[in-house]
Every structure is written in C-alpha cells, then in structure tokens.
Design a protein around this motif. Structure first.
Motif, short mmCIF file in Angstrom:
data_model
loop_
_atom_site.label_atom_id
_atom_site.label_comp_id
_atom_site.label_asym_id
_atom_site.label_seq_id
_atom_site.Cartn_x
_atom_site.Cartn_y
_atom_site.Cartn_z
N LEU A 18 46.68 38.72 33.22
CA LEU A 18 45.75 38.96 32.12
C LEU A 18 45.79 37.80 31.12
O LEU A 18 44.75 37.30 30.70
CB LEU A 18 46.10 40.27 31.42
CG LEU A 18 45.29 40.65 30.19
CD1 LEU A 18 43.84 40.89 30.55
CD2 LEU A 18 45.90 41.87 29.53
N VAL A 22 42.42 35.69 30.26
CA VAL A 22 42.00 36.58 29.19
C VAL A 22 40.49 36.53 28.93
O VAL A 22 39.85 37.57 28.80
CB VAL A 22 42.84 36.32 27.91
CG1 VAL A 22 42.52 35.00 27.28
CG2 VAL A 22 42.70 37.44 26.92
N VAL A 25 38.53 38.07 31.97
CA VAL A 25 38.71 39.52 32.07
C VAL A 25 37.92 40.22 30.98
O VAL A 25 37.24 41.22 31.22
CB VAL A 25 40.21 39.91 32.01
CG1 VAL A 25 40.38 41.41 31.89
CG2 VAL A 25 40.94 39.39 33.24
N TRP A 34 37.81 46.76 26.83
CA TRP A 34 38.67 45.68 26.34
C TRP A 34 39.25 46.02 24.97
O TRP A 34 40.46 45.96 24.77
CB TRP A 34 37.88 44.37 26.26
CG TRP A 34 38.71 43.25 25.74
CD1 TRP A 34 38.73 42.76 24.47
CD2 TRP A 34 39.66 42.49 26.47
NE1 TRP A 34 39.63 41.73 24.37
CE2 TRP A 34 40.21 41.54 25.58
CE3 TRP A 34 40.10 42.50 27.79
CZ2 TRP A 34 41.19 40.63 25.97
CZ3 TRP A 34 41.06 41.58 28.18
CH2 TRP A 34 41.59 40.66 27.28
N PHE A 38 43.23 46.31 25.04
CA PHE A 38 43.88 45.01 24.86
C PHE A 38 44.81 45.01 23.65
O PHE A 38 45.92 44.47 23.70
CB PHE A 38 42.84 43.89 24.72
CG PHE A 38 43.47 42.55 24.46
CD1 PHE A 38 44.11 41.87 25.48
CD2 PHE A 38 43.45 41.99 23.19
CE1 PHE A 38 44.71 40.64 25.24
CE2 PHE A 38 44.04 40.77 22.96
CZ PHE A 38 44.67 40.09 23.98
N LEU A 58 43.39 48.59 32.00
CA LEU A 58 42.77 47.28 32.19
C LEU A 58 42.77 46.90 33.67
O LEU A 58 41.78 46.36 34.18
CB LEU A 58 43.48 46.22 31.35
CG LEU A 58 43.28 46.34 29.85
CD1 LEU A 58 44.20 45.38 29.10
CD2 LEU A 58 41.83 46.11 29.47
N HIS A 59 43.84 47.19 34.36
CA HIS A 59 43.92 46.94 35.81
C HIS A 59 42.80 47.69 36.53
O HIS A 59 42.07 47.12 37.34
CB HIS A 59 45.28 47.38 36.35
CG HIS A 59 45.33 47.53 37.83
ND1 HIS A 59 45.53 46.46 38.68
CD2 HIS A 59 45.18 48.62 38.60
CE1 HIS A 59 45.51 46.90 39.93
NE2 HIS A 59 45.30 48.21 39.91
N LEU A 71 44.60 43.66 38.35
CA LEU A 71 45.57 42.76 37.73
C LEU A 71 46.82 42.62 38.58
O LEU A 71 47.76 41.94 38.18
CB LEU A 71 45.97 43.27 36.33
CG LEU A 71 44.86 43.37 35.28
CD1 LEU A 71 45.43 43.92 33.98
CD2 LEU A 71 44.18 42.05 35.06
#
Length: 136
Positions: A18, A22, A25, A34, A38, A58-59, A71
């Motif tokens: 990540l 960044v 993504v 996000w 994040f 996020l993955h 990820l």
C-alpha cells in the motif's frame, strides 16, 4: 516465527505494498473506501483489530477493483515457504544487508536498503515523515 508473528508480517507486507502504491490504490478504489480506512491504517496502533480490519477492507477493495491478490493478504505457499517454517539459507546466497530505512511508524514491513550513500532520506508515503535509518 510463531503464527502470530507470521500473520503480523503478512499484514505489514500488505501495508508495505500500500505504501509503495498509495496514489494508484487511492485512485483505484475511490475516496469513500479510501477515506474510511486509510486513516485507520495510518494512525491506529499496528496489529490491533481496528488496524487489521482496515487493512483487510483496503485489500478487499483493491481485489474487487480487479487487482488479483489485492494487497497480498493471502500468502502464497511453496516448497520451503510454509507458515511458521523459516526459508532455508542456501549456500552462496547473498548476505542480507542490514543498513537501510524502515517505516518510522512501524506500520509496515517496507525496508529501503541503502546501497552506497543516498543524498536524501526517503519519506514514508503513509505518515509523510522521514523513514528511520537502521545501521546494522
């Protein structure tokens, strides 16, 4: 390396990915997911449930956006790479370098090895702070 350490390393590796990607993504998954996750990955204490859940979210978002493996939370296994079993050191393998920069917040497994003298200290993409020098 115990199962807990192995799991933590997998999550740290995902955050390293990540960190290195960044901007891509963020653009790929959009601001809603996000923004929600994040900040937790960046600010929460690593390895807490909240932190792991945000890394996982996020993955999943990256994977749903079309990047196979997301990820990288699903570790791939092969000969000599089973969970909890260290990789063998082969004769003639290069000696690991022990000098470089690591994440200043210890949220990821990113290491930028120092190969000679670099003019500037790298900056962490997650925390926007200088990475920490480890001089072996």
């Amino acid at each position: 390396m115990g199962d807990g350490a192995k799991a933590r390393r997998v999550y740290e590796d995902a955050v390293e990915y990540l960190c290195r990607n960044v901007d891509a993504v963020r653009e790929l998954i959009g601001p809603a997911l996000w923004d929600a996750h994040f900040a937790v990955v960046r600010d929460a204490e690593p390895a807490t449930t909240e932190w792991r859940d945000s890394v996982r979210a996020l993955h999943d978002a990256v994977e749903a956006a079309g990047i196979p493996g997301g990820l990288g939370l699903r570790p791939t296994m092969g000969v000599g790479n089973w969970p909890g079993v260290p990789m063998p050191q082969w004769p003639g393998a290069p000696t690991p370098q022990s000098t470089g920069w690591v994440c200043p917040t210890r949220r990821c497994a990113r290491v930028d090895l120092r190969d000679g003298a670099l003019p500037d200290t790298p900056t962490c993409a997650l925390a926007d702070r200088p990475m920490r020098l480890v001089d072996g």
